[in-house]
Every structure is written in C-alpha cells, then in structure tokens.
Write a protein that holds these residues in place. Sequence first.
Motif, PDB file in Angstrom:
ATOM      1  N   ASP A 278       0.834  -1.203   0.000  1.00 18.29           N
ATOM      2  CA  ASP A 278       0.000   0.000   0.000  1.00 18.29           C
ATOM      3  C   ASP A 278       0.867   1.251   0.000  1.00 18.29           C
ATOM      4  O   ASP A 278       1.884   1.315   0.705  1.00 18.29           O
ATOM      5  N   HIS A 279       0.455   2.247  -0.768  1.00 16.85           N
ATOM      6  CA  HIS A 279       1.171   3.519  -0.812  1.00 16.85           C
ATOM      7  C   HIS A 279       0.301   4.474  -1.603  1.00 16.85           C
ATOM      8  O   HIS A 279      -0.499   4.051  -2.425  1.00 16.85           O
ATOM      9  N   ASP A 280       0.425   5.768  -1.352  1.00 20.75           N
ATOM     10  CA  ASP A 280      -0.282   6.703  -2.222  1.00 20.75           C
ATOM     11  C   ASP A 280       0.424   8.053  -2.317  1.00 20.75           C
ATOM     12  O   ASP A 280       1.052   8.336  -3.322  1.00 20.75           O
ATOM     13  N   CYS A 281       0.374   8.872  -1.246  1.00 23.14           N
ATOM     14  CA  CYS A 281       0.886  10.242  -1.417  1.00 23.14           C
ATOM     15  C   CYS A 281       2.401  10.285  -1.557  1.00 23.14           C
ATOM     16  O   CYS A 281       2.944  11.164  -2.198  1.00 23.14           O
TER      17      CYS A 281
ATOM     18  N   ILE B 259       1.976  11.811   4.518  1.00 25.57           N
ATOM     19  CA  ILE B 259       0.801  12.407   5.134  1.00 25.57           C
ATOM     20  C   ILE B 259      -0.486  11.591   4.956  1.00 25.57           C
ATOM     21  O   ILE B 259      -1.391  11.699   5.765  1.00 25.57           O
ATOM     22  N   CYS B 260      -0.574  10.739   3.926  1.00 23.94           N
ATOM     23  CA  CYS B 260      -1.859  10.056   3.696  1.00 23.94           C
ATOM     24  C   CYS B 260      -2.063   8.861   4.622  1.00 23.94           C
ATOM     25  O   CYS B 260      -3.189   8.458   4.877  1.00 23.94           O
ATOM     26  N   GLY B 261      -0.979   8.280   5.123  1.00 21.17           N
ATOM     27  CA  GLY B 261      -1.105   7.168   6.064  1.00 21.17           C
ATOM     28  C   GLY B 261      -1.310   5.814   5.410  1.00 21.17           C
ATOM     29  O   GLY B 261      -1.628   4.838   6.066  1.00 21.17           O
ATOM     30  N   MET B 262      -1.171   5.744   4.093  1.00 22.42           N
ATOM     31  CA  MET B 262      -1.452   4.496   3.385  1.00 22.42           C
ATOM     32  C   MET B 262      -0.293   3.503   3.490  1.00 22.42           C
ATOM     33  O   MET B 262      -0.507   2.301   3.598  1.00 22.42           O
TER      34      MET B 262
ATOM     35  N   ILE C 132      -2.244  10.229  11.391  1.00 27.19           N
ATOM     36  CA  ILE C 132      -2.567   9.961   9.996  1.00 27.19           C
ATOM     37  C   ILE C 132      -3.272   8.616   9.816  1.00 27.19           C
ATOM     38  O   ILE C 132      -3.503   8.168   8.694  1.00 27.19           O
ATOM     39  N   GLY C 133      -3.596   7.933  10.918  1.00 28.28           N
ATOM     40  CA  GLY C 133      -4.371   6.690  10.822  1.00 28.28           C
ATOM     41  C   GLY C 133      -3.677   5.571  10.076  1.00 28.28           C
ATOM     42  O   GLY C 133      -4.323   4.778   9.403  1.00 28.28           O
ATOM     43  N   CYS C 134      -2.336   5.497  10.192  1.00 28.85           N
ATOM     44  CA  CYS C 134      -1.601   4.494   9.416  1.00 28.85           C
ATOM     45  C   CYS C 134      -1.648   3.125  10.075  1.00 28.85           C
ATOM     46  O   CYS C 134      -1.528   2.101   9.409  1.00 28.85           O
TER      47      CYS C 134
END
Lengths: 658, 257
Positions: free
Chosen positions: B60-63, B67-70, B165-167
């Motif tokens: 999982d990854h995004d930003c 900061i996105c927490g993914m 960030i809810g990771c």
Amino acid sequence: MPLNSKIPQGELSQKWTTYKSTCKLVNPANKRQLEVIVIGTGLAGASAAASLGEMGYKVKTFCFQDSPRRAHSIAAQGGINAAKNYQNDGDSTYRLFYDTVKGGDYRSREGNVYRLAEVSANIIDQCVAQGVPFAREYGGLLSNRSFGGVQVQRTFYAAGQTGQQLLIGAYQALERQVALGNVTQYSRHEMLEVVIIDGKARGVIVRNLVTGELERHFGHAVLLCSGGYGNVFYLSTNAMGSNVTAAWKAHKSGAFFGNPCFTQIHPTCIPVSGDHQSKLTLMSESLRNDGRIWVPKKQGDTRKPNEIPVEERDYYLERRYPAFGNLVPRDVASRAAKERCDAGYGVGSSRQAVYLDFASAIERYGKIEAGKHGNHNPDAETVRQLGEEVVKEKYGNLFEMYEKITGEDPYKIPMRIYPAVHYTMGGLWVDYELMTTVPGLYALGEANFSDHGANRLGASALMQGLADGYFVIPYTLGNYLADDIRTKAIPTTHEAFEAAEKKVKERIETMMNIKGSESVESFHKRLGKIMWDKCGMARNAKGLAEAIEEIKALRKEFWANVRIPGEIKEYNPELDKAGRVADFLELGELMCKDALYRSESCGGHFREESQTEEGEALRKDDEFTLVAAWEYKGDSNFELHKEDLNYEVMHLTQRSYK
Amino acid sequence: MEHYSMNLTLKVWKQKNTKTKGHFETFQVKNISSEMSFLEMFDVLNEQLIAEGKEPIAFDHDCREGICGMCSMYINGRAHGPWHHTTTCQLHMREYKDGDTIVVEPWRANAFPVIKDLVVDRQAFDRIIQAGGYISANTGNAVDANSIPIEKHKADEAFAAAACIGCGACVAACPNASAMLFLSAKASHLALLPQGDPERKIRAVNMVEQMDKEGFGSCSNIGLCEASCPKGISLENIARLNREYLGAVFGEGGDNA
C-alpha cells in the motif's frame, strides 16, 4: 449542442442569493427515496456526501484508497482562503472574487467565482464547528497568513497540514452519516463506467479492487469528485493513485471536457534524483521570500555549490527580472528554471535542478540579530548562528522535510529545486449548478474546470472543494432531483447496466490478454516524458503536433505490448494502474489538441508563439475569451464547443511584472 | 552528500490472499541508489519481477510524502523502519549499505487481516471513528468561527493529537496489537475543544467498545506505539482517554483538561 452555463440573471452579488431563494426543493419524505452516488472522497466528495446524507438522501461513496481519509486533498500544506476580513485589512467578498479572476488570467466565469468568494466565509465557520484545529492567536481567535498574489491576509491554516485537517473534518462528518445509515461507503473500489438511461446518468459500474469483481450501483444522480489529472505527466506532486479514469469515462459517455490544457506547474519542488523517481514533493513557495536562485555560469559545472565563487554564479532571475528578482510569478520562475537546465546549466546528479540559496538571508538576518543584541562587529560564526535561528523560526519544518528526502542540510548547502506539475485547472465542463453536459452527472472540486481559469491562486483549491461540497451541491442537486421524485430506483438488471458492465469486462479482458513485454510503469513514464517535453511549461505548434502523433503511436504500442501480471479476479494493482494509464494515453492527446487550438498564452498555458517582447504571456482576448469544451466523438475525434466568457464587472488587462 | 549504489537481499512476506497462509521469499536487488526512497527501491524490485514474468509484491502507498497514512511496512522488526517520526515512504536508502539484508512484513494484528502480501485491511479504524470520532455538527448554519475563542495552548494540544494519519503503525508496533494510541488521539483532539465537549463521555465509551469488538488488544502501557508513530502522537493521550473513560463509566469525575 449550445452550451448553457445557466448563470442566474441579475446583479453579480445577488445571483447566488436569487438562485437559492428560487430553486426547487425536495421534501424530506421524498429525499429518503432518492439515491445519490459520490465518486471520490476528498474534500469535495466527503463534504458533499456528508451534507447530502444529513439532508436525508441515500448516499453511496466510492474511493480507490483503503479509506476515504487517504484522498490526496490530505497533502495540501499552506492553507485555505476565506474573505472573513478578521485582520481588518480591507478584505471583502468582492476582493477575493477580483483576485481569483485576475489570478486566473481572465479565463474563468464571473458568476461562479463570485459565489465561491461568497461562501468562503461559511466554510471556515463549518470547519471550526466540526473541530478543525486551525492555528490561533494568544487571544484565542483564528490566525491568518499571507499568500501569493494578494495584498490581504486571508489564509487560514493548521501548521503545514491544512489539507489533512480539513479532510479529516469532512471525513468525520462522513463517518457520522455512515454510522447513522445515511451513507454506505465502499473503499478499494474504482469507478469504471457511467450508466446512462434515457439520456440521464443513472448509475455506475465499479470494480472491487480486492476481489476484482465488477459491481452495478444505481443512483438518481452521480457526483464525480475524483480530483485532477496531473499524473498524466507521470511525475507530479499528485499521489501515486491520482487518476483521470472516472472523469474520462464520463467524458466518453458524453460529458464535455473544459480547457484540458490548463495545468499549473509549481516552481519550487524537490527535483528528480534519478530514473527511478516516482513522485515529486512540493516545497512551499514562501521560501522564495528569502532564498536566491542561481546556477553556475559555466555549463556542466560539477563543482560543489559552496566551491563556486559568487562571480561565477548566474542569479538568472535577478539578472532577467531586476524589478521582481526571485519573486517573479510562478509561471515565469518555472519557465526560467527550465530554460537554464535545457541549456546545460542545471545542477545535481540529474542536471535538472537549480539552487535556492539561503546564505545571503542567513547573513543578513544574523547581522540584524547581532545588532539587536548590541554587537555591531560580530564575527562570521556568530552571524551564521544567529541567522540560522531566524531562518529556522520561519521555515524550520520545510528545511527538515528537505533534509529527510535529500540527505542534505539546506542551512549549509543550497537547496536544489525544480518545477513540477501540481494542479489541473481544466476538467469536466459544468454549468453554474455543477452539472456536466450529461443530465444528472455532476463534477465537483478539481474534477471540474470551473473556478480557476488559466491559473489557480495558492490556498484556493481547498476553498473550492469544500464550497462545492458543503454549500453548492446541496442546493443545485435538489433543483434537479425535485423533478425526479416519481422515478423509482431502476433495477440494475436493466439492459443499460448489462451493456455497461459488458463493456468494462471486455476492456479488462482485452488488456489482460495482450501479454506483451513492457510494463505499465514503462508506458506511463514514456507518456509523461512526451507530455512534459511538448505540453509542459512551454508549448509550441510544432511540438504539440508531434506530441499528438507520438501519443497515438504510444497508445497503439500499449494495446499491443503491455504486460500485466496476475489475474483479473484478485487484488492486482498492476491491472488497476493499466486501466488508468490507458485513459491517460487518451487524455494526453486531447490536452495537446486543446493546447494547439489555444494559440494564445494565458496563465499556466504558455505558447511560445504568443509572448510579449519581454517574454511574458500574451493573451489574445478577441479570439480566446472563452472556454474550450471538447466533445468526445470516438477514437481520436473531439469536437470543439465554445462558451464565451462575458465580463460584466471586471476589466480585462494584460498582466505585467516588470 | 556522497551518493552510492548498493546490492541488497530482501526477505519479503508473500501471501496470496486473506484465506491462504503466507511465507517469506528472498529477492536480490542490484544497483539501488542511496538517493532512492524505500518505496522506490520496491518499485525497482517490482519492475524486475514483471520483466522476469513473475508477480510483483503488493504494497500500500499513495501520497509518498508522509501524510496520507497508506504506506505500512514493518521493516527489520520496526513499523515504518528505523527512522524516528518517519513513514515508510519517507525512509530513504542512504540508511542502508551494500550487502545489507532487509526483512519486510505487513502490519500484524488480528484486526488488520492481510489482503495480499504487505497489504492489510484497516477498515476497523473507520468503524472506530464511526462509533463516535466526530462532532455532531450538520452543514449549514455554524456560528461565526471567531465566536468560539480557544486558548492557544489548547488549540495547539488538540492539533498535536489531530496530527494522527491513521496508518496503524501503533497497532503494528504493540505486542498486544492495541489501538489505544489511535483511538485516544481522536478522543483527545475532540475533547480538548469546546465544540467537542458535549459528546466527550459518550464518545469515549462508544469508541472503546468498538475497538474491543474489532479484536484489538488491551493497552498495557508499553509505549512502543508512541516510539513508532510517524507523527509523534503522545502517550499522554492514552492517559487522558483512560480518565475520560473511567469518569464516563463510573459516573463522576473525568478529565476536563
């Protein structure tokens, strides 16, 4: 089809009030029978879904991430504009409207922008009520800061994480509606088709990204809040997953695409470090207040920056723009950096970077600080220490982030920066009600084209996303659905759903069956290079014409030779990415065609053929005071429709920075 | 800084889906630049696997800007790897040297089932927020923002808690797989603000109840959550939540701070 922007009649400042007082309403009992689909859960999507859920509509949200809270709105750093005039510095709704239209280089609609400015103050109230922890003064009141291109302090912020805090506020409001049963949320789902029945948007086909299964969902209306398409350039400040797919499917189903070539390129980003670079990170523009930009005077100079004497440095912005120096506007700064690097003066291992140097600022601040302490003859080390403290106070967190990524200490070594794709002003064409050319299909936030013209001002993206979601769509959607209260939910066994799902299924199977030899990533990189080289910071007719042919050829190659590992019916990120890149390969061509058509320069769109003697953007107002809205007509065929922009209040003037 | 390239051995968790058992697989990656991010090193590995006709590793990854927490990798026994206050995407390869072996696992917790390889399902966090992690304020008629003055230090404290960030690194790092740091950060953020005060107690009770239902473990004050948190969320939030919860359940008291 004539384009009707549906701007209400009457005086500019009364248009929205008039609209709100006269639009149709839906009674609570009927709202419970009406279903709304929301694609994307960033600021626009989450705020729209939460608000519509509160009003009583039955809402479904979809996002490709693992939670709505991850949407890329979260990465916005600087702040959100609002015409509150808390600082008593002369701000007003009119002034925010004026700054936004001028900043957009006179290519946006007056009516839309005025409404945006008008609701901006409510956004701050709403966010505070939700518990968004904005920065405050010691007296307990909200703090503001200045931002580029304006003369007032109207930007509200939460440290360097304003986007995160605003999104979490909207996300929490959304989760509350999920708990109350008004919203059903689907994460790790991607929209792959709009379902149109009797000319109206009536649902979507989505793919469950965990199982790979296709699903059908009915809605009386569909809202696209799926963000911008900067990732068509491969490298951008967007998140890795940001994509155009939802908007592009809508376009191919009849929604016109407005001003697709309008792209914002931000001058201060951490540069590419090598071929393996996957994304670019922004460094706040505020750094140019104290940093001096330079490159070596000698081409291909490999010395370390501190070994290059001052007289062998080219402070090219100060040289070319003595009046504005390092504080020239974004587009000028970006183009100038590209020009130096293209000419062989770039620095760093990739040679695609320029220096942003704080040594002068550190020395200047150090001397002032020493003077404050009564030390009028300080030694160099004292000056450096005192100066670094001042710079740290102003920009500490940015310096830290830079050091984490590059491993270099920007207090000692100049930062390396380079422009990067940041935002797309273009998007799906919408009318005043945010409806696309397909009835019942709406576009909100960065996904639409409406409010920023040819250039967006800093801290205005967050404002627009939340304005659309919290304050505009709750009214305009009711005006449409009021006529739909007798429409019963259409079963998803309807032939239009069958056909749409079949189309999606066949496309996925075709892609998987290619079994070629080149990865999706590789095609994306190659597309990005064409777009960046020929439809990037500076564009010309020859390059754009070449790019169109190159993209067509690349698209053909993709459909003949892409390699997608794994299966359809499983978690398969490569397949997800392949679908997105395939859409970028079509969008890229339209962007180039739009850029080729618009032979003027305006805002972020710079046509080399149209510049003043000083090399500034030269608009052609007689020919191009319009929105170019493109209709999809099948393979590589797009028909242009023009929406004339009528300026009743603003006077068009050529921007000048010298 | 001098840049260099390195060859590495990676031992990565491979798991087809939630139902099947997983195992470690060993991969070699060559010519990794010290300038790359940790995830870019994984991009290189995946491109290599695709070229060899093999399946890439799902993660999982995004930003990719922290900061996105993914992103969510458990690297050599540490959630998000060795750097303090850093997400996996911001960890850079200059941390490693030629010849190193790196072990990469997914977040491990019953409440976070593995979807594939390094990807886990964190929807339990959404459901904890749904249980009460909000202020009930409908859109439309909020009072003027400056009509609610908030002391600066309280606003700052609320912001520090809201920076989560809810990771899920806190859960992954905790031997009990407890979600108390995540939960307490949200409860604190909202309870510290006057707007969040009316729902303070019911919020604490409902969120804790949901956390237990999801199968997260109990907190035994070990502190690895705080140590692994990329945003530096403080253990004080847990203490504050405990006071809040006890006050709510046993009647009087509770923390007003």
